[in-house]
Design a protein around this motif. Structure first.
Motif, PDB file in Angstrom:
ATOM      1  N   GLN A   1    -174.348  38.530 -56.185  1.00  0.00           N
ATOM      2  CA  GLN A   1    -174.849  37.153 -56.111  1.00  0.00           C
ATOM      3  C   GLN A   1    -175.333  36.683 -57.486  1.00  0.00           C
ATOM      4  OE1 GLN A   1    -174.571  35.460 -53.220  1.00  0.00           O
ATOM      5  NE2 GLN A   1    -175.206  33.641 -54.331  1.00  0.00           N
ATOM      6  N   VAL A   2    -175.977  37.598 -58.234  1.00  0.00           N
ATOM      7  CA  VAL A   2    -176.453  37.261 -59.577  1.00  0.00           C
ATOM      8  C   VAL A   2    -175.274  36.854 -60.452  1.00  0.00           C
ATOM      9  CG1 VAL A   2    -177.417  38.251 -61.693  1.00  0.00           C
ATOM     10  CG2 VAL A   2    -178.552  38.658 -59.507  1.00  0.00           C
ATOM     11  N   ILE A   3    -174.195  37.627 -60.353  1.00  0.00           N
ATOM     12  CA  ILE A   3    -173.018  37.334 -61.167  1.00  0.00           C
ATOM     13  C   ILE A   3    -172.439  35.968 -60.788  1.00  0.00           C
ATOM     14  CG2 ILE A   3    -170.643  38.080 -61.627  1.00  0.00           C
ATOM     15  CD1 ILE A   3    -171.692  40.969 -61.278  1.00  0.00           C
ATOM     16  N   GLU A   4    -172.454  35.680 -59.475  1.00  0.00           N
ATOM     17  CA  GLU A   4    -171.965  34.397 -59.024  1.00  0.00           C
ATOM     18  C   GLU A   4    -172.809  33.247 -59.597  1.00  0.00           C
ATOM     19  OE1 GLU A   4    -171.348  33.412 -54.613  1.00  0.00           O
ATOM     20  OE2 GLU A   4    -170.275  35.291 -54.985  1.00  0.00           O
ATOM     21  N   LEU A   5    -174.133  33.465 -59.569  1.00  0.00           N
ATOM     22  CA  LEU A   5    -175.030  32.426 -60.085  1.00  0.00           C
ATOM     23  C   LEU A   5    -174.818  32.215 -61.581  1.00  0.00           C
ATOM     24  CD1 LEU A   5    -178.158  33.400 -58.030  1.00  0.00           C
ATOM     25  CD2 LEU A   5    -177.187  31.102 -58.106  1.00  0.00           C
ATOM     26  N   LEU A   6    -174.628  33.331 -62.319  1.00  0.00           N
ATOM     27  CA  LEU A   6    -174.368  33.218 -63.754  1.00  0.00           C
ATOM     28  C   LEU A   6    -173.098  32.402 -63.980  1.00  0.00           C
ATOM     29  CD1 LEU A   6    -175.279  36.771 -65.079  1.00  0.00           C
ATOM     30  CD2 LEU A   6    -176.338  34.619 -65.732  1.00  0.00           C
ATOM     31  N   ASP A   7    -172.111  32.673 -63.152  1.00  0.00           N
ATOM     32  CA  ASP A   7    -170.865  31.941 -63.256  1.00  0.00           C
ATOM     33  C   ASP A   7    -171.085  30.454 -62.974  1.00  0.00           C
ATOM     34  OD1 ASP A   7    -167.995  31.958 -63.567  1.00  0.00           O
ATOM     35  OD2 ASP A   7    -167.938  31.395 -61.449  1.00  0.00           O
ATOM     36  N   MET A   8    -171.973  30.192 -62.031  1.00  0.00           N
ATOM     37  CA  MET A   8    -172.273  28.818 -61.656  1.00  0.00           C
ATOM     38  C   MET A   8    -172.852  28.034 -62.838  1.00  0.00           C
ATOM     39  SD  MET A   8    -174.370  27.995 -58.220  1.00  0.00           S
ATOM     40  CE  MET A   8    -173.489  28.902 -56.989  1.00  0.00           C
ATOM     41  N   VAL A   9    -173.657  28.717 -63.667  1.00  0.00           N
ATOM     42  CA  VAL A   9    -174.210  28.036 -64.840  1.00  0.00           C
ATOM     43  C   VAL A   9    -173.363  28.330 -66.085  1.00  0.00           C
ATOM     44  CG1 VAL A   9    -176.556  27.891 -63.957  1.00  0.00           C
ATOM     45  CG2 VAL A   9    -175.861  29.903 -65.264  1.00  0.00           C
ATOM     46  N   ARG A  10    -172.115  28.744 -65.833  1.00  0.00           N
ATOM     47  CA  ARG A  10    -171.132  28.963 -66.902  1.00  0.00           C
ATOM     48  C   ARG A  10    -171.582  30.021 -67.902  1.00  0.00           C
ATOM     49  NH1 ARG A  10    -170.012  26.164 -63.203  1.00  0.00           N
ATOM     50  NH2 ARG A  10    -169.547  23.929 -63.240  1.00  0.00           N
ATOM     51  N   MET A  11    -172.048  31.144 -67.372  1.00  0.00           N
ATOM     52  CA  MET A  11    -172.399  32.241 -68.279  1.00  0.00           C
ATOM     53  C   MET A  11    -171.729  33.519 -67.817  1.00  0.00           C
ATOM     54  SD  MET A  11    -176.264  31.458 -69.466  1.00  0.00           S
ATOM     55  CE  MET A  11    -176.502  33.076 -70.122  1.00  0.00           C
ATOM     56  N   PRO A  12    -171.301  34.385 -68.794  1.00  0.00           N
ATOM     57  CA  PRO A  12    -170.590  35.610 -68.440  1.00  0.00           C
ATOM     58  C   PRO A  12    -171.498  36.613 -67.727  1.00  0.00           C
ATOM     59  CG  PRO A  12    -170.842  35.411 -70.831  1.00  0.00           C
ATOM     60  CD  PRO A  12    -171.380  34.171 -70.238  1.00  0.00           C
ATOM     61  N   ALA A  13    -170.871  37.455 -66.897  1.00  0.00           N
ATOM     62  CA  ALA A  13    -171.611  38.377 -66.028  1.00  0.00           C
ATOM     63  C   ALA A  13    -172.464  39.375 -66.800  1.00  0.00           C
ATOM     64  CB  ALA A  13    -170.634  39.116 -65.122  1.00  0.00           C
ATOM     65  N   GLN A  14    -171.969  39.833 -67.970  1.00  0.00           N
ATOM     66  CA  GLN A  14    -172.722  40.897 -68.652  1.00  0.00           C
ATOM     67  C   GLN A  14    -174.060  40.413 -69.212  1.00  0.00           C
ATOM     68  OE1 GLN A  14    -169.757  39.813 -69.497  1.00  0.00           O
ATOM     69  NE2 GLN A  14    -169.464  39.618 -71.700  1.00  0.00           N
ATOM     70  N   PHE A  15    -174.281  39.102 -69.187  1.00  0.00           N
ATOM     71  CA  PHE A  15    -175.564  38.585 -69.669  1.00  0.00           C
ATOM     72  C   PHE A  15    -176.731  39.027 -68.797  1.00  0.00           C
ATOM     73  CE2 PHE A  15    -175.474  35.364 -73.124  1.00  0.00           C
ATOM     74  CZ  PHE A  15    -174.176  35.630 -73.543  1.00  0.00           C
ATOM     75  N   ARG A  16    -176.415  39.549 -67.574  1.00  0.00           N
ATOM     76  CA  ARG A  16    -177.533  39.923 -66.712  1.00  0.00           C
ATOM     77  C   ARG A  16    -178.323  41.111 -67.241  1.00  0.00           C
ATOM     78  NH1 ARG A  16    -173.039  42.130 -64.756  1.00  0.00           N
ATOM     79  NH2 ARG A  16    -173.039  44.008 -63.487  1.00  0.00           N
ATOM     80  N   HIS A  17    -177.745  41.842 -68.200  1.00  0.00           N
ATOM     81  CA  HIS A  17    -178.476  42.978 -68.767  1.00  0.00           C
ATOM     82  C   HIS A  17    -179.337  42.586 -69.961  1.00  0.00           C
ATOM     83  CE1 HIS A  17    -176.081  45.242 -66.063  1.00  0.00           C
ATOM     84  NE2 HIS A  17    -174.953  44.986 -66.702  1.00  0.00           N
TER      85      HIS A  17
END
Lengths: 316, 559, 280
Positions: free
Chosen positions: B410-426
């Motif tokens: 879900q976090v990755i989906e949300l990042l995508d929603m705000v146009r940011m790549p998934a690896q930014f979650r780290h």
């Protein structure tokens, strides 16, 4: 606006009086309620319980603590400081004999420490990063780390035992001439100055350093001000509150130093009296001495707070 | 400044291949200026335009032979009247500063020493350089105060800085800079911290001072419209390099460089949708007669300091309501009241037809979930000790009980929603740029799956181009997720481009509400008109042609 | 969509040489305190030599004391007393002070006001004086010494934690958590604490120095650790007459104390900039 200043000062004084009241509660109940029996202590361990309880009765120790607290407070306020069972004398006369000596020692120390420490701290800030600054900072951090008794013993070893220049003890006969008195004071005062100035140097330097990175000091520099004008004209007036505060805080350390120094040099002051009182568990004496010390300390802290209030331009 | 043609004088300052390097704590070096060259001629005002990190302030300070702590000159020359300032020793630099080159700071409020009277600080320049004796310096200062149209010029210098307003302080700082009759005046974003209505007064004072003296100036700003009013030439900077340089008319009229064009395009008027063009499906959030403030309650049940005074509004589902007003008008407090962070003293807050309790602790989890607040400064709105994944993931766990892999997906989906790549979650917040942080800030609010977003000046701290992208994202999200926005801003331009309806606040009260498309209608409140007309445009003649009712300005502007 | 694992986070710390030396000194004393029984040459209480205030020698590395006991062994055991008592006192003071400080900051209001006022009382009594009063009332057993340290030093921990936490509490991410509906305890533990843990650790380091200096001072006055046991302060006291002989018995325990205190102070002074910025 002046009304606001008066209100704030009044508030500070009220807080100081409240603190002194709470301190008296703390002192009384710590000394009275912690395990440890005064009567037993006075008579020694080998005494019968009957004898102990009889003594308790004569000392009034069998009555409720809260009652004795109010009697004690009332006595303090009316000048009746109680009776020292150990030395068999009224506490008031013991204190009257010793207090001036301690006050002299503290006053001489403060008269040297405050101007010395503040000017060293301020100059270190003016020449920040220079050799002078680094030397002062290094010395200050060393002095903060060394216990007073170590400085005292090293001084005695060097100046009294090795060089034999100064007396190792500071007992001053009443007939002594000025020369003897000065010689006797050199070591105790030096130890106290070393002990109490380091913290003040560090804090005052830090206070100025904080002010030095503000936009208004940068603005002064961009007007062409010299380093000393930036510090003395712009940073210092805004650092009065933290500097005065650092002085007040150092006083706590100074008192600790006085207790050690009076013991090392056998100096006939109030702190030595109190330490002896603790060894013999002479409660009335301990309670009175504590209140006197705390009273002086609170006066200094409150004075510092009031100066800080007065230095705030927003209240002018 | 086409109306006052000047003959370009000889070169006063010549900057050649200037390089400035900064050293970070961890020992890394960063080039802040990567070889910048330009000239300043006598009698002209040269503007340095750029966003944060473009190096514009670093250049400005180099004209005073100064590099901030951690920075040093690593190459090039700053020739002032033929003398290289970089090679001067500290004593010679002091003689230059305030005397030959002077400085008007961004925040005069912070740059005046709080514990000294204003006059003492203004005349200090004369004292330092031995230019004038005390009495004539005072007289000169009073003359400058008068020419900068400061109120009661005779006595204003006897006050302390906290006793005068921000707009006045900014002009006093200019007086301080002019006292030594410098050959060059450096203005460092001198109106950025001011409200728009105040900014006009200050700009006018600056402009007439510049013209009266035929002053040579370097004017640093991020705002092209402000600069267009005051400068002869503009240099556009980005990442420590010059992108484009040219006459003001050319830069704002016919920008050649793509970056300049992007800056200019942010000013293009956006047509708000005509009123009633979108269906209303009933109010999702409604507030009625809300009173809120700070301090203890008085006997009449109102707080000691009232920040919001009897405000009512209705936010339609799927719509955006903009709240505009200047600093201290109570617009941000209104948001905090809606979120329950500051309980209202009286009035009602209705969400989805249900009355909300005033304080956050008394509201149910589902009520809280439906309305999410997004703060202005993403720097402080994100916990610096948590990774982006944890920041966005917490509302997922808190409201929706998600854990482990489901949550991560879900976090990755949300990042995508705000146009940011998934690896930014780290990553940690400090490893992100300002715009990226604001996107994370948004993603955290979206994680709750809310109906209403309360947005507090969320684009104000961002650079123009980045802010435009965030606004675009907000519009897309609204379409995709049917969100409703309560959007607080001081910038009428931003509000108009995003919102369906606009509410104007002043002094804690609502003045009026109207459809965004009707901003320029004749029926608008005079204050709304004042706000709208105070926003500078790219037209270099805008300031000179601007007519505002002085009575109105006195009533509403904080100058 | 694959879910990748978190990459290892690089921690970039520039350790200054002086900080490394200080860290070694601190570790040295910790090891000595931990393994004291393995390091002694003679039982600390035994009189092993007829030569009192004897010089340094092969048998008695640091000489002998006023009763002819081995100073090296007594110093090693004294390390245990000094560091052990100070450490336990510090932990208790930190637990109480940090917990109360976080609670005061998270709850605020009347709770904060009353707590702060009450704790300020203790600050109105200078450290060594309060120690004397407690020892006078309770005697100088080791539990009382630990209790005294706790009582004297928890107000400082409280005030430091509270002021740091109040600063963090004012930031928007705390408002965001409150607006989300998070409870006080979540905010305390997950939002505030991680942001102030570094400065609190550094502050505890400085406090530890104050504690060992206070404890040694108390023992030096004869009111701390009681004979036949001795911590560093008591070692100096019992050998004071050795001054006239220039005996190492007086100097060595002082130097041990000074080396530990100085090492901790310098270590904290040379922490990475990011931690020090938060300390101010």
């Amino acid at each position: 606006m002046n009304k606001r200043i008066l209100e704030m000062i009044g508030g500070r004084l009220a807080v100081a009086i409240l603190s002194l009241f709470l301190v008296s509660l703390a002192v009384f109940f710590i000394t009275e309620l912690l395990p440890g029996d005064t009567a037993q202590e006075l008579l020694g361990q080998a005494v019968t319980t009957e004898a102990a309880s009889q003594l308790r009765e004569t000392l009034g120790l069998d009555r409720p603590a809260i009652l004795r607290y109010f009697e004690w407070i009332f006595g303090l306020l009316t000048g009746d400081l109680g009776y020292s069972h150990v030395s068999d004398r009224p506490v008031a006369s013991l204190v009257a004999e010793r207090l001036p000596n301690s006050l002299t020692l503290a006053a001489v120390t403060m008269a040297i420490t405050i101007p010395l420490a503040l000017s060293l701290g301020i100059f270190a800030a003016i020449w920040k990063g220079s050799i002078f600054d680094r030397a002062i900072s290094s010395v200050a951090i060393m002095l903060v780390s060394f216990p007073e008794f170590m400085i005292a013993t090293l001084l005695v070893m060097w100046l009294s035992v090795y060089l034999q220049w100064l007396p190792a003890l500071s007992f001053i006969p009443t007939t002594a001439d000025l020369h003897t008195v000065v010689l006797a004071y050199i070591m105790p005062v030096s130890v106290l100055v070393f002990g109490s100035c380091s913290q003040m140097i560090r804090l005052s330097r830090a206070a100025i350093a904080d002010a030095m990175v503000t936009p208004y000091v940068e603005m002064a520099m961009l007007k062409g001000a010299s380093r000393s004008r930036m510090v003395l004209g712009h940073a210092l007036p805004n650092s009065v509150a933290p500097i005065v505060n650092s002085v007040a805080l150092s006083m706590s350390g100074l008192l600790g130093g006085v207790i050690i120094v009076e013991t090392v040099f056998n100096y006939p002051g109030l702190a030595k009296l109190m330490v002896d009182g603790v060894s013999t568990r002479d409660m009335p004496l301990i309670q009175t001495c504590s209140m006197i010390f705390c009273g002086f300390y609170l006066v200094l802290i409150t004075a510092a707070d009031i100066i800080a209030i007065l230095s705030n331009p927003r209240l002018r | 400044m086409t109306k006052y043609p000047k003959t370009a004088g000889e070169t006063l300052v010549s900057i050649e291949d200037l390089r400035v390097t900064a050293t970070t704590d961890s020992g890394r070096t960063i080039e802040i200026l990567k070889g910048v060259s330009f000239d300043v001629r006598r009698g002209e005002v040269l503007a340095l335009i750029g966003e944060s990190g473009s190096g514009k302030t670093t250049i400005a300070l180099s004209l005073l032979a100064y590099a901030r702590a951690g920075c040093h000159f690593s190459g090039g020359h700053v020739l002032f009247d033929g003398v290289d300032l970089i090679t001067l020793d500290e004593g010679a630099r002091r003689k230059l500063r305030g005397n030959k080159v002077s400085y008007v700071p961004q925040s005069a409020a912070a740059s005046f020493n709080p514990s000294k009277k204003i006059m003492d600080q203004v005349v200090e320049v004369a004292e330092i350089h031995g230019i004038l004796d005390k009495a004539s310096a005072r007289d000169k200062a009073i003359g400058l105060f008068r020419s900068l149209s400061l109120p009661s010029p005779e006595t204003i210098g006897d006050r302390y800085p906290h006793q005068v307003s921000g707009g006045q302080l900014q002009r006093l700082a200019a007086a301080m800079a002019l006292l030594g009759d410098p050959e060059l005046v450096v203005f460092d974003e001198p109106t950025t911290a001011l409200d728009v209505t105040t900014q006009i007064e200050v700009l006018r004072a600056f402009k007439s001072a510049i013209l009266d003296r035929g002053m040579t100036g370097v004017y640093v700003s991020h705002d092209l419209a402000v600069v267009a009013q005051i400068s002869d030439r503009i240099i556009v900077l980005k990442d420590g390099e010059i992108q484009e340089a040219g006459k003001t008319e050319q830069i704002v009229g016919a920008p050649a460089h793509p970056y300049t064009q992007a800056l200019i395009s942010a000013f293009e008027p956006v047509e708000a949708e005509a009123a009633g063009s979108r269906l209303t499906k009933g109010a999702v959030l409604e507030m009625r007669d809300v009173v809120a403030g700070y301090g203890n309650m008085k006997s009449d049940g109102k707080p000691h300091i009232i920040a919001v005074d009897g405000v009512s509004f209705a936010l339609q589902r799927g719509h955006s309501l903009g709240v505009i007003g200047e600093s201290g008008c109570g617009k941000s407090t209104l948001l905090r009241v809606a979120a329950g962070l500051l309980p209202a003293a009286s009035g009602a807050c209705v969400l989805d037809g249900k009355d909300l309790r005033p304080q956050v602790s008394a509201r149910s989890k589902d009520e809280l979930r439906k309305m999410q607040i997004v703060f202005q400064l993403a720097d402080t709105a994100l916990n610096p000790a948590q990774t982006v994944g944890n920041i966005i993931g917490r509302p997922l766990t808190f409201y929706h009980g998600m854990k482990g892999e489901t949550r991560d997906k879900q976090v990755i989906e949300l990042l995508d929603m705000v146009r940011m790549p998934a690896q930014f979650r780290h990553r940690l917040p400090r490893e992100l740029s300002g715009g990226q942080r604001q996107r994370i800030n948004l993603a955290r609010a979206l994680a709750a799956k809310p109906d209403v977003l309360l947005c507090d000046e969320i684009t104000s701290a961002l650079d123009t181009v980045v802010a435009a992208k965030v606004l675009e994202l907000l519009k897309e999200l609204q379409r995709e997720l049917h969100l409703s926005y309560l959007f607080v801003s001081h910038d009428i331009h931003t509000v108009r481009s995003l919102c369906d309806e606009v509410m104007v606040m002043f002094g804690g009260k609502k003045l009026e509400t109207f459809a965004a498309a009707d901003l320029h209608a004749e029926a608008r409140h005079p204050y709304t008109k004042l706000l709208a007309s105070s926003l500078p445009t790219l037209d270099p003649g805008w300031l000179d042609n601007l007519k505002q009712d002085p009575e109105l300005v006195r009533k509403f502007a904080h100058a | 969509m694959t879910v990748s694992t978190a990459p290892r986070r690089k921690i970039r710390f520039q350790i200054r040489p002086i900080a490394a030396v200080c860290l070694l000194v601190v570790l040295f004393w910790i090891v000595v305190a931990l393994f004291a029984p393995l390091l002694v040459h003679y039982p600390a209480g035994d009189m092993v030599s007829y030569d009192y205030f004897g010089p340094m020698s092969k048998e008695y590395w640091l000489g002998t004391d006023y009763l002819g006991r081995d100073i090296y062994s007594r110093l090693i055991v004294g390390t245990r007393y000094t560091i052990g008592i100070a450490f336990v006192g510090l932990i208790l003071a930190a637990l109480i002070g940090i917990t109360l400080g976080l609670l005061a900051a998270a709850f605020g209001g009347v709770f904060d006001t009353i707590l702060s006022r009450a704790i300020d009382t203790f600050v109105g009594i200078p450290n060594l004086l309060l120690a004397l009063v407690i020892v006078a009332g309770g005697g100088s057993s080791i539990p009382i010494l630990i209790g005294a340290i706790t009582v004297i030093f928890f107000p400082g921990c409280y005030r430091f934690t509270r002021s740091m936490a109040v600063n963090v509490n004012a930031l928007d991410f705390i408002s965001a958590a409150r607006a989300r509906g998070e409870g006080h305890f979540y905010i305390m533990i997950h939002e505030i604490l991680p942001n102030i843990a570094g400065p609190i650790m550094a502050d505890l380091g400085l406090r530890f120095v104050h504690i060992i200096l206070l404890l040694s001072g108390l023992s030096f006055l004869g009111l701390g650790v009681q004979p036949p046991n001795a911590d560093w302060g008591a070692l100096v006291r019992e050998n004071m007459i050795g001054i006239s002989y220039g005996s190492p018995a007086v100097v060595v325990p002082s130097l041990a104390l000074a080396s530990l205190a100085l090492a901790i102070n310098l270590l904290i002074d040379n922490l990475p900039q990011r931690v020090r910025d938060q300390l101010e």
